[in-house]
Write an enzyme that holds these catalytic residues in place. Structure first.
Site, PDB file in Angstrom:
ATOM      1  N   GLU A  30       0.831  -1.218   0.000  1.00 40.01           N
ATOM      2  CA  GLU A  30       0.000   0.000   0.000  1.00 40.01           C
ATOM      3  C   GLU A  30       0.864   1.265   0.000  1.00 40.01           C
ATOM      4  O   GLU A  30       2.080   1.221   0.169  1.00 40.01           O
ATOM      5  CB  GLU A  30      -0.932   0.014   1.212  1.00 40.01           C
ATOM      6  CG  GLU A  30      -0.175   0.124   2.529  1.00 40.01           C
ATOM      7  CD  GLU A  30      -0.931   0.922   3.568  1.00 40.01           C
ATOM      8  OE1 GLU A  30      -1.393   2.037   3.252  1.00 40.01           O
ATOM      9  OE2 GLU A  30      -1.046   0.436   4.707  1.00 40.01           O
ATOM     10  N   LYS A 164      -4.295  -1.342  14.179  1.00 48.15           N
ATOM     11  CA  LYS A 164      -3.440  -0.384  14.890  1.00 48.15           C
ATOM     12  C   LYS A 164      -3.957  -0.219  16.317  1.00 48.15           C
ATOM     13  O   LYS A 164      -5.151  -0.135  16.545  1.00 48.15           O
ATOM     14  CB  LYS A 164      -3.416   0.952  14.159  1.00 48.15           C
ATOM     15  CG  LYS A 164      -2.469   0.901  12.958  1.00 48.15           C
ATOM     16  CD  LYS A 164      -2.273   2.231  12.321  1.00 48.15           C
ATOM     17  CE  LYS A 164      -3.432   2.591  11.459  1.00 48.15           C
ATOM     18  NZ  LYS A 164      -3.436   2.043  10.118  1.00 48.15           N
TER      19      LYS A 164
END
Ligand code: PSU
Ligand code: MN
Length: 305
Positions: A30, A164
């Site tokens: 990404e 995250k």
């Protein structure tokens, strides 16, 4: 399914096109992590190094981004470096991918948009750092990353170090379960939390090899079950920041975000850069180490497929 009408908007970098035609393993990477996740020059160095790790494992790296309205599947070294230097790149998810293409803009693709583009090109494995998910306080902000919906609908294996840790990991796992996304921890019973090897949650599923992960994906497809899969690969021990230590930094960063009224797309980049400051750069080193670790596993999965 990707319609034929998408083709004119996509540029597949020649070595990637060759590998795909020959059926050789390819790993998508990404680019929001480049444009919004890390400061220059660490972002460019990380991106180059991650490509090298994939290549050393015997797979072909394809960093995905939108450059001047073109959906790029694989970047040249020059294109990748100039993306790392672009200060005003957009952060592109499913909601704004077509806008960037229609308006000729440049942007980093999030996990969601990278999955879409990878699937358009026929790439089945993708390595990132951490996925987006349900933010803390989502019960009032409604902030839930489009990454979760994309995992539910697009057939790509996403290799991450877990959601995250700035997120509500328990709620993120609940949404993934509701949406039918298998979450597989690699050689761990406990769900990892990005900078830390352990979150408070048990891993929904555990597998101990790239081959088994590839087999699970193939079995899902054989059964006609749509959508992708999330692999959670704990950060290497020598690079981790333990969860109890991270908790303080995360809380401080969240407080700063509230004080400065940071909302929407800006939340994740703000928290990441705030935590980088609070840890004196240590969180960045951990972030780089975990992306590298994920790239290695993703290449092994791509080979096993
Ligand atoms: N992982 C990182 N750094 C990042 C991201 C992931 O180590 O910057 C990006 C990914 O692109 C992910 C995005 O898709 O953050 C999630 O943003 P949001 O929470 O706004 O959906
Ligand atoms: Mn969000």
């Amino acid at each position: 399914m990707t319609p034929e009408s998408a083709r004119p908007f996509i540029d597949i970098h020649a070595p990637v096109a060759k590998a795909l035609t020959a059926g050789r393993p390819v790993v998508a990477l990404e680019s929001t992590i480049i444009t919004h996740g890390m400061p220059y020059p660490d972002n460019g160095a990380m991106a180059a190094n991650v490509e090298k790790i994939v290549a050393d494992e015997g797979a072909l790296p394809a960093t995905i981004a939108v450059v001047g309205g073109r959906i790029k599947i694989g970047l040249s070294d020059g294109e990748r470096e100039s993306l790392a230097l672009t200060g005003d790149a957009m952060k592109l998810s499913r909601a704004d991918l077509a806008f960037a293409v229609a308006e000729g803009r440049t942007g980093g693709t999030t996990v969601a948009a990278t999955m879409i583009a990878a699937h358009m090109a026929g790439i089945r494995v993708f390595a990132t750092g951490g996925i987006g998910g349900v933010h803390k306080g989502a019960e009032t902000s409604f902030d839930i990353s489009a990454d979760l919906d994309e995992l539910a609908r697009t057939p790509v294996i996403v290799v991450s170090a877990g959601p995250k840790a700035i997120l509500d990991i328990e709620k993120t796992l609940e949404v993934l379960e509701t949406r039918g996304v298998p979450v597989v921890a690699h050689r761990a019973e406990i769900m990892p939390a990005f900078w830390s090897r352990q979150s408070p949650c048990r891993a929904p599923l555990t597998l101990d090899s790239a081959t088994k992960i590839a087999q699970l994906f193939q079995t899902r497809q054989a059964l006609g079950l749509d959508g992708g899969m999330l692999v959670a690969n704990p950060v290497p021990q020598d690079a981790e920041i333990p969860a109890d230590e991270m908790a303080g930094y995360i809380e401080a960063a969240q407080k700063a975000a509230r004080a400065q009224n940071i909302t929407g797309k800006a939340v994740t980049p703000f928290l990441l850069s705030n935590i980088l400051e609070l840890t004196g750069g240590r969180s960045l080193r951990t972030n780089i180490a975990l992306v590298e670790n994920n790239a290695r596993l993703a290449a092994q999965i791509a080979k096993a497929l």
